[in-house]
Design a protein around this motif. Sequence first.
Motif, PDB file in Angstrom:
ATOM      1  N   PRO A 188     -81.880 -18.393  -5.954  1.00 45.53           N
ATOM      2  CA  PRO A 188     -81.604 -17.773  -7.148  1.00 45.53           C
ATOM      3  C   PRO A 188     -81.404 -17.309  -7.967  1.00 45.53           C
ATOM      4  CG  PRO A 188     -80.093 -18.024  -4.721  1.00 45.53           C
ATOM      5  CD  PRO A 188     -80.624 -19.178  -5.332  1.00 45.53           C
ATOM      6  N   VAL A 189     -81.886 -15.376  -8.632  1.00 43.34           N
ATOM      7  CA  VAL A 189     -81.071 -15.528 -10.065  1.00 43.34           C
ATOM      8  C   VAL A 189     -80.402 -13.944 -10.174  1.00 43.34           C
ATOM      9  CG1 VAL A 189     -82.455 -15.121 -12.274  1.00 43.34           C
ATOM     10  CG2 VAL A 189     -83.386 -16.243 -10.433  1.00 43.34           C
ATOM     11  N   TYR A 190     -79.273 -14.794 -11.371  1.00 42.58           N
ATOM     12  CA  TYR A 190     -78.258 -13.481 -11.809  1.00 42.58           C
ATOM     13  C   TYR A 190     -79.022 -12.929 -13.356  1.00 42.58           C
ATOM     14  CZ  TYR A 190     -76.513 -13.844  -7.020  1.00 42.58           C
ATOM     15  OH  TYR A 190     -76.355 -13.435  -5.641  1.00 42.58           O
ATOM     16  N   THR A 191     -78.503 -12.763 -13.494  1.00 45.16           N
ATOM     17  CA  THR A 191     -77.672 -11.910 -15.274  1.00 45.16           C
ATOM     18  C   THR A 191     -76.480 -11.848 -15.224  1.00 45.16           C
ATOM     19  OG1 THR A 191     -78.574  -9.363 -15.522  1.00 45.16           O
ATOM     20  CG2 THR A 191     -79.900 -11.161 -15.684  1.00 45.16           C
ATOM     21  N   LEU A 192     -75.798 -12.129 -16.585  1.00 42.99           N
ATOM     22  CA  LEU A 192     -74.494 -11.662 -17.109  1.00 42.99           C
ATOM     23  C   LEU A 192     -74.715 -11.151 -18.789  1.00 42.99           C
ATOM     24  CD1 LEU A 192     -71.310 -14.512 -16.725  1.00 42.99           C
ATOM     25  CD2 LEU A 192     -72.031 -13.620 -19.288  1.00 42.99           C
ATOM     26  N   ALA A 193     -73.878  -9.953 -19.025  1.00 37.80           N
ATOM     27  CA  ALA A 193     -73.623 -10.187 -20.073  1.00 37.80           C
ATOM     28  C   ALA A 193     -72.622  -9.865 -20.534  1.00 37.80           C
ATOM     29  CB  ALA A 193     -74.467  -8.295 -19.743  1.00 37.80           C
ATOM     30  N   ILE A 220     -58.772 -10.123 -28.618  1.00 37.73           N
ATOM     31  CA  ILE A 220     -59.476  -9.138 -28.139  1.00 37.73           C
ATOM     32  C   ILE A 220     -60.014  -9.487 -27.211  1.00 37.73           C
ATOM     33  CG2 ILE A 220     -62.559  -9.948 -27.590  1.00 37.73           C
ATOM     34  CD1 ILE A 220     -61.996 -11.433 -30.707  1.00 37.73           C
ATOM     35  N   CYS A 221     -60.903  -8.643 -26.442  1.00 40.86           N
ATOM     36  CA  CYS A 221     -60.675  -8.051 -24.797  1.00 40.86           C
ATOM     37  C   CYS A 221     -62.951  -8.736 -24.729  1.00 40.86           C
ATOM     38  CB  CYS A 221     -61.386  -7.182 -24.008  1.00 40.86           C
ATOM     39  SG  CYS A 221     -61.289  -6.677 -22.722  1.00 40.86           S
ATOM     40  N   ALA A 222     -62.746 -10.205 -24.210  1.00 40.40           N
ATOM     41  CA  ALA A 222     -64.102 -10.657 -23.173  1.00 40.40           C
ATOM     42  C   ALA A 222     -64.572  -9.882 -22.544  1.00 40.40           C
ATOM     43  CB  ALA A 222     -64.269 -12.434 -23.465  1.00 40.40           C
ATOM     44  N   GLU A 223     -65.520  -9.433 -22.432  1.00 42.73           N
ATOM     45  CA  GLU A 223     -65.687  -8.341 -21.107  1.00 42.73           C
ATOM     46  C   GLU A 223     -67.692  -9.132 -20.388  1.00 42.73           C
ATOM     47  OE1 GLU A 223     -66.114  -3.796 -20.327  1.00 42.73           O
ATOM     48  OE2 GLU A 223     -68.095  -4.475 -21.355  1.00 42.73           O
ATOM     49  N   ILE A 224     -67.244  -9.320 -19.988  1.00 41.72           N
ATOM     50  CA  ILE A 224     -68.298  -9.655 -18.457  1.00 41.72           C
ATOM     51  C   ILE A 224     -68.796  -9.062 -17.124  1.00 41.72           C
ATOM     52  CG2 ILE A 224     -68.791 -12.304 -19.616  1.00 41.72           C
ATOM     53  CD1 ILE A 224     -67.494 -12.622 -17.348  1.00 41.72           C
ATOM     54  N   ARG A 225     -70.670  -8.813 -17.550  1.00 35.63           N
ATOM     55  CA  ARG A 225     -71.049  -7.492 -16.141  1.00 35.63           C
ATOM     56  C   ARG A 225     -71.557  -8.530 -15.598  1.00 35.63           C
ATOM     57  NH1 ARG A 225     -69.779  -2.108 -16.648  1.00 35.63           N
ATOM     58  NH2 ARG A 225     -68.898  -1.505 -18.480  1.00 35.63           N
ATOM     59  N   ILE A 226     -72.078  -8.727 -14.818  1.00 34.26           N
ATOM     60  CA  ILE A 226     -72.906  -9.077 -13.707  1.00 34.26           C
ATOM     61  C   ILE A 226     -74.248  -7.432 -13.110  1.00 34.26           C
ATOM     62  CG2 ILE A 226     -73.163 -10.918 -11.339  1.00 34.26           C
ATOM     63  CD1 ILE A 226     -70.029 -11.865 -12.942  1.00 34.26           C
ATOM     64  N   SER A 227     -74.854  -8.857 -13.041  1.00 32.97           N
ATOM     65  CA  SER A 227     -75.900  -7.976 -12.769  1.00 32.97           C
ATOM     66  C   SER A 227     -76.561  -8.102 -10.942  1.00 32.97           C
ATOM     67  CB  SER A 227     -77.217  -7.856 -12.796  1.00 32.97           C
ATOM     68  OG  SER A 227     -77.651  -9.440 -12.456  1.00 32.97           O
ATOM     69  N   ALA A 228     -76.404  -7.768  -9.974  1.00 36.58           N
ATOM     70  CA  ALA A 228     -77.125  -7.671  -8.401  1.00 36.58           C
ATOM     71  C   ALA A 228     -77.893  -8.984  -9.104  1.00 36.58           C
ATOM     72  CB  ALA A 228     -77.681  -6.182  -8.118  1.00 36.58           C
ATOM     73  N   LYS A 229     -78.670  -9.374  -7.625  1.00 37.58           N
ATOM     74  CA  LYS A 229     -79.549 -10.596  -7.208  1.00 37.58           C
ATOM     75  C   LYS A 229     -80.638  -9.606  -7.890  1.00 37.58           C
ATOM     76  CE  LYS A 229     -79.703 -12.858  -3.371  1.00 37.58           C
ATOM     77  NZ  LYS A 229     -78.916 -13.814  -2.587  1.00 37.58           N
ATOM     78  N   LEU A 230     -81.380 -10.812  -8.399  1.00 44.27           N
ATOM     79  CA  LEU A 230     -83.123  -9.934  -8.983  1.00 44.27           C
ATOM     80  C   LEU A 230     -83.897  -9.999  -7.678  1.00 44.27           C
ATOM     81  CD1 LEU A 230     -81.507 -10.738 -12.035  1.00 44.27           C
ATOM     82  CD2 LEU A 230     -82.763 -11.358 -13.008  1.00 44.27           C
ATOM     83  N   SER A 243     -84.525 -10.058 -17.395  1.00 46.28           N
ATOM     84  CA  SER A 243     -83.526 -10.476 -17.048  1.00 46.28           C
ATOM     85  C   SER A 243     -82.763  -9.844 -17.844  1.00 46.28           C
ATOM     86  CB  SER A 243     -83.339 -12.164 -16.906  1.00 46.28           C
ATOM     87  OG  SER A 243     -84.005 -12.400 -15.698  1.00 46.28           O
ATOM     88  N   GLN A 244     -83.576 -10.192 -18.834  1.00 46.38           N
ATOM     89  CA  GLN A 244     -83.428  -9.958 -21.195  1.00 46.38           C
ATOM     90  C   GLN A 244     -83.206  -7.944 -20.884  1.00 46.38           C
ATOM     91  OE1 GLN A 244     -85.642  -8.305 -23.281  1.00 46.38           O
ATOM     92  NE2 GLN A 244     -83.821  -7.638 -24.632  1.00 46.38           N
ATOM     93  N   SER A 245     -83.651  -7.440 -19.947  1.00 46.59           N
ATOM     94  CA  SER A 245     -83.826  -5.872 -19.408  1.00 46.59           C
ATOM     95  C   SER A 245     -82.554  -5.652 -19.313  1.00 46.59           C
ATOM     96  CB  SER A 245     -84.854  -5.783 -18.952  1.00 46.59           C
ATOM     97  OG  SER A 245     -85.304  -5.369 -17.754  1.00 46.59           O
ATOM     98  N   LEU A 246     -82.224  -6.345 -18.088  1.00 47.49           N
ATOM     99  CA  LEU A 246     -80.858  -5.639 -17.563  1.00 47.49           C
ATOM    100  C   LEU A 246     -79.761  -6.382 -18.189  1.00 47.49           C
ATOM    101  CD1 LEU A 246     -81.709  -7.373 -13.871  1.00 47.49           C
ATOM    102  CD2 LEU A 246     -81.819  -5.107 -14.463  1.00 47.49           C
ATOM    103  N   VAL A 247     -79.378  -7.325 -18.721  1.00 46.17           N
ATOM    104  CA  VAL A 247     -78.895  -7.467 -19.917  1.00 46.17           C
ATOM    105  C   VAL A 247     -78.055  -6.340 -21.046  1.00 46.17           C
ATOM    106  CG1 VAL A 247     -77.701  -9.301 -21.781  1.00 46.17           C
ATOM    107  CG2 VAL A 247     -78.914 -10.352 -19.409  1.00 46.17           C
ATOM    108  N   ALA A 248     -79.019  -6.446 -21.700  1.00 47.30           N
ATOM    109  CA  ALA A 248     -79.218  -5.155 -23.405  1.00 47.30           C
ATOM    110  C   ALA A 248     -78.857  -3.678 -21.998  1.00 47.30           C
ATOM    111  CB  ALA A 248     -80.331  -4.781 -23.206  1.00 47.30           C
ATOM    112  N   ALA A 249     -78.880  -3.847 -20.911  1.00 48.29           N
ATOM    113  CA  ALA A 249     -78.918  -2.244 -19.915  1.00 48.29           C
ATOM    114  C   ALA A 249     -77.166  -2.299 -20.242  1.00 48.29           C
ATOM    115  CB  ALA A 249     -79.674  -2.305 -19.310  1.00 48.29           C
ATOM    116  N   GLN A 250     -76.820  -3.453 -19.890  1.00 47.85           N
ATOM    117  CA  GLN A 250     -75.096  -3.338 -19.312  1.00 47.85           C
ATOM    118  C   GLN A 250     -74.629  -3.788 -21.231  1.00 47.85           C
ATOM    119  OE1 GLN A 250     -73.768  -4.493 -16.055  1.00 47.85           O
ATOM    120  NE2 GLN A 250     -75.121  -6.132 -15.525  1.00 47.85           N
TER     121      GLN A 250
END
Length: 256
Positions: A182-187, A223-233, A246-253
């Motif tokens: 499985p692949v996920y993305t994290l922004a 500082i606030c460190a924020e991470i946003r995780i996508s649904a499974k690709l 993956s790049q487009s999903l991270v950029a969108a977040q």
Amino acid sequence: MHTKLHGTLYFLDMTFSRFLTVLQIITHVFKGCFILLLVFPWLKAEQRHQSIRKWCKQLLGIFKMHLSVVGAEQIEDAHYLMAANHISWIDIHVINAFKPHYFVAKAEVASWPIFGWMAKQLGTLFIERSKASSIRKMVPELAAQLGQKAICIFPEGTSTDGRQVAPFKPNLFEAAIVANAPVYTLAIQYFELQTGKKTTAPAFIGEMGLLDSIWKLICSPPICAEIRISAKLPLLDDRKALAELSQSLVAAQLRE
């Protein structure tokens, strides 16, 4: 006269506070070395993960960094490939404060004093990003480990100031295809805690050294460190398409 005195006292107070923070960091790093040397060999995998997460959360606390996680529930698997944008050396500790991962890092990290040694003990895979042959050799090993581990990669191949996402290099995505993982993305992004404005204080770019970056963080507002995780690709058998998605999903977040 009073204004000048007040300014002098404020300067001394800030200097003393930063000096204490430096001492806290040094103490915490040596505490981590002690744990890795004498405690880790006796711990089970889940206990190791708990120890890593606790240590990283404490490190963020020393830097007065708050962690915000969006989309944690999206992760449905125990073993997967996580593709993230890359801003700073502290990204790894931010991610591990949420959920410990194994990482693929540039070869130079292995030579960093103390931090490089710690990365090795934690099972980090090192890669010569400038050598295509090194990346190709990494794919079978990475694919094999994806059957047992949650592994995070930084496909930009370098760190940025976090304002935008550089194109993701596709080579390491081949491992996920080979392993059918499985692949996920994290922004990841950083904001001033009080103002909510995006900050580049953590950015580890250009010719900046590790100590320079640490000092810059010490001197910055909370500082606030924020991470946003996508649904499974979706399953894709084309590494280039997987990297682009993956790049487009991270950029969108990423948000302003």
